[in-house]
Enzyme design. Structure first.
Site, PDB file in Angstrom:
ATOM      1  N   SER A 285       0.858  -1.192   0.000  1.00  0.00           N
ATOM      2  CA  SER A 285       0.000   0.000   0.000  1.00  0.00           C
ATOM      3  C   SER A 285       0.888   1.232   0.000  1.00  0.00           C
ATOM      4  CB  SER A 285      -0.862   0.007   1.259  1.00  0.00           C
ATOM      5  OG  SER A 285      -0.063   0.321   2.396  1.00  0.00           O
ATOM      6  N   ASP A 286       0.315   2.372  -0.317  1.00  0.00           N
ATOM      7  CA  ASP A 286       1.087   3.585  -0.129  1.00  0.00           C
ATOM      8  C   ASP A 286       0.932   3.969   1.341  1.00  0.00           C
ATOM      9  OD1 ASP A 286       1.595   6.551  -2.192  1.00  0.00           O
ATOM     10  OD2 ASP A 286       2.579   5.840  -0.369  1.00  0.00           O
ATOM     11  N   TRP A 287       1.712   4.929   1.762  1.00  0.00           N
ATOM     12  CA  TRP A 287       1.803   5.327   3.167  1.00  0.00           C
ATOM     13  C   TRP A 287       0.418   5.595   3.783  1.00  0.00           C
ATOM     14  CZ3 TRP A 287       6.657   6.547   5.678  1.00  0.00           C
ATOM     15  CH2 TRP A 287       6.511   7.037   6.968  1.00  0.00           C
TER      16      TRP A 287
END
Ligand code: GLC
Length: 739
Positions: A285-287
């Protein structure tokens, strides 16, 4: 007879078994065997990525662990990011090896354009239209990164973008899906090479999946809304290209797509990535994007966010700890099938085996190799080579450039001429600032007498002590003035509603030009900018992006003619904010723009043409490019041909030209753009030299995606166009028959 036959059969079976058992297990097979030994908690631990303490999102101590090392030792993290001290990397890895199964960590970092030696920002590298140079640049970045203990970069960013208000355009390859696909392949190959376990390669990560660059109004993190057909044709190709190039991982985007956050989007993560593309790598996932499905208004709480992400196929969670907090209960309650967890963990473990981390967990932790590699002369030379190829010559009236060899004194105006920090550009966190060569340093090193004047306030762009700048100009042989935005004005969360350069900068340039001295203007930035006043008055303009560690030397190479500039714009430069979004592959519409007519698709109150078009860039020499000649002008369905284009250096010095091939499908079952890039070649030619280039004309050049995702070539007439800029083309016609 029977006995002998039986005996020989057994022998061959035995031989077969020995040969099979003698073959080494594949990373996938080794992952399968390890997976069988793991508890549910240990599996979930592998799906958890946590950032170094200095950037941790939620203090680990809230989860009952005194430190990140303790959590790692319990097998509760599969990867760490933003750990850059080799000693810390070694310590965390030793903690991981003390866990029950001793599964090593993957260390990730945003190595977007170099790690400690900084290359030009990716949009600048893209301006080189030199795929070999771009691949080399990624390989050097991988070399320096692997030597520093890091196994995984969160790059390449391949998001197509047609709106320069979006600050992250600096990270990508610009507006074109065909060129963006070529750059994606080059960067993946550069980072990963042919062997992920080699000492100078690292895992790459294709991001941000998907269509993050289409955020409404260029506002970062904003919604993305487009038809499937538009997505397939103009945003999807670079992601697909990266997958086909074997990129080891994907990262999903923050935005929603079809109203579903990418992090939990089954169309993207299951139907496209797994079913249609059969993609084997893992998705991170992104942050915080798993947890952000709650503020998206898609998940009611973090437990539902964890379920949605796991269901969709987000294999590893970066930082938001929703898996950490809820996945075990979700599996035990049957809300999430354990098979989803097994599939995710298998992909993560397969990557770790491919990296060689189980065979030698400390393989990348070699401080001696790091000291030998980081900022080495070789890497600096490569950064300088990439930088000079990234510069775009926008204007050169009266041949002001290259500056003559006999000048001795230079008026150097503008704070950007002397700012090491700005030369890094965005996403260059580990770049060693004091190793950066500014233009002022490079000129001084070359022995020029440099009269430096700030000329304008770096924060506001307002003129400051103009008199000093004018006096410096009057007492020098030539003037070099740098204007633009600041490096901190582009990158993540840096969307801007105003791209016009400050009036003060533009007025200052006018005053310097009025001194009558030769004036070279360097425009610096991480995105297309608007500078119509300068465009009008300055005789010579170079767009230099943010060129990195060797910025000053690369600029001098171009300014003094040691290198003949060859860059081309990978994005359209608008002439007015009101034109955005603007891109060359626009549709004709039912009322094509025509200034001679009313009621056509155009603005009545601002200019309609861009300041500079996609693919535009000048040289210190001149070139002519012929119309394409088709080996076969009429094709039956499925047939292919080639387009031959002759390019000639019509000037007095050697130089490189980027010959571009565009295609227009005149009539189709969906409206098609007035032109689309479908081929490019960069060639070096001596004065007077001609070369005939061959461009394939195949399904790839003629086809398009239908709204249901089929790639087709439809019969009819096509314009095949060639030239050295999207607005300077000669055309011929090709016909595909019905049968
Ligand atoms: C950031 C970016 C992403 C980056 C990640 C890790 O928010 O969106 O591109 O790789 O977080 O730093």
């Amino acid at each position: 007879m029977k006995a002998i036959h039986l005996f020989s059969t057994c022998l061959s079976l035995l031989a077969g078994m020995i040969s099979v058992s003698a073959q080494p297990l594949t990373p996938r097979q080794r992952a399968d065997r390890l997976l069988e030994k793991m508890t549910l908690e240990e599996k979930i631990g592998q799906m958890n990525q946590i950032s170094d303490k200095s950037k941790l999102t939620g203090p680990v101590t809230e989860r009952g662990f005194s430190s990140l090392a303790e959590l790692v030792e319990k097998g509760m993290a599969g990867s760490l990011l933003n750990v850059t001290d080799p000693k810390a990397i070694r310590a965390y890895q030793e903690a991981a090896l003390r866990s029950r199964l001793g599964i090593p960590l993957i260390f990730g970092l945003d190595v977007i354009h170099g790690m400690r030696t900084i290359a030009p920002i990716p949009l600048g590298e893209a301006a080189s239209f030199d795929l070999e140079a771009i691949e080399r640049s990624a390989r050097w970045a991988a070399t320096e990164t692997a030597a520093s203990g890091i196994h995984w970069t969160f790059a390449p960013m391949v998001d197509v973008c047609v709106d320069a208000r979006w600050g992250r355009v600096m990270e990508g390859a610009g507006e074109d899906p065909y060129y963006g696909s070529a750059v994606a392949r080059a960067r993946v190959k550069g980072f990963q090479g042919d062997d992920l376990s080699a000492a100078n390669t690292i895992m790459a990560c294709c991001k941000h999946f998907a269509a993050y660059g289409a955020a409404v109004s260029g506002k970062d993190y904003n919604s993305v809304d487009m038809s499937r057909g538009h997505f397939y044709n103009y945003y999807m190709p670079p992601y697909k290209a990266a997958a086909e190039a074997g990129v080891a991982t994907f990262m999903n985007a923050f935005n929603d797509f079809d109203g579903v956050p990418c992090t939990g989007n089954a169309f993207l993560l299951q139907e496209l990535l797994r079913e249609r593309w059969q993609y084997p790598g893992f998705v991170v996932s992104d942050w915080n994007s798993v947890g952000e499905m709650v503020p998206h208004g898609y998940a009611a709480d973090r437990r539902e966010a964890a379920a949605a992400a796991a269901d969709a196929g987000c294999d590893m969670e970066m930082c938001s700890l929703c898996y950490f907090d809820h996945l075990k209960e979700l599996v035990e309650s049957g809300r999430v099938p354990e098979k989803k967890i097994d599939d995710a963990v298998r992909r993560i473990l397969t990557a770790k085996f491919a990296l060689g981390l189980f065979d030698d967990p400390m393989r990348y932790c070699d401080t001696l190799r790091m000291r030998r590699t980081v900022l080495s002369d070789e890497i600096r030379a490569a950064a300088r080579d990439m930088a000079k190829r990234s510069v775009v010559l926008l204007k050169n009236d009266r041949r002001v450039l290259p500056l003559p060899a006999d000048i001795r004194s230079i008026a150097l105006v503008g704070p950007l001429c002397d700012s090491q920090t700005d030369m890094k550009g965005g996403w260059a966190g580990e770049g060693v600032v004091d190793s950066i060569v500014t233009l002022r340093r490079a000129l001084t090193d070359r022995g020029y007498t440099v009269h430096f004047a700030e000329g304008y306030d770096p924060a506001t762009g307002r003129e400051r002590d103009t008199g000093a700048a004018i006096r410096a100009a009057r007492s020098s042989d030539a003037v070099i003035v740098a204007v633009g935005e600041r490096a901190s004005d582009s990158g993540e969360a840096k969307s801007r509603g105003e791209l016009n350069l400050p009036a003060g900068q533009q007025e200052l340039v006018k005053k310097l030009v009025d001194t009558g001295k030769p004036v070279v203007v360097l425009v610096m930035g991480g995105r297309p900018l608007i500078f119509n006043g300068i465009r009008e008055c300055a005789p010579a303009i170079l767009f230099t992006w943010w060129l990195g560690t060797e910025a000053g030397n690369a600029m001098c190479d171009v300014i003094f003619g040691e290198y003949n500039p060859s860059g081309k714009l990978p994005m359209t430069f608008p002439a007015h904010m009101g034109q955005l979004p603007i891109y060359y592959y626009h549709k004709s519409t039912g009322r094509p723009a025509d200034p001679a007519k009313s009621h056509t698709t155009r603005f009545i109150d601002i200019e309609n043409d861009p300041a500079y078009p996609f693919g535009y860039g000048l040289s210190y020499t001149t070139f002519s490019v012929s119309a394409p000649r088709l080996e076969k002008a009429v094709l039956a369905p499925g047939e292919e041909t080639r387009a031959l284009v002759t390019v000639t250096n019509t000037g007095e010095r050697a130089g490189e030209e980027v010959v571009q091939l565009y295609v227009r499908d005149r009539f189709a079952s969906v409206t098609r753009p007035v032109k689309e890039l479908r081929g490019f070649r960069k060639v070096m030619l001596a004065p007077g030299e001609s070369r005939t280039l061959e461009f394939p004309v195949t399904k790839e050049q003629l086809g398009f995606y239908t709204n249901d995702g089929k790639f087709v070539v439809e019969p009819g007439d096509f314009d095949i166009m060639a030239g050295n800029s999207s607005d300077n083309l000669l055309r011929t016609t090709l016909t595909v028959t019905q049968q």
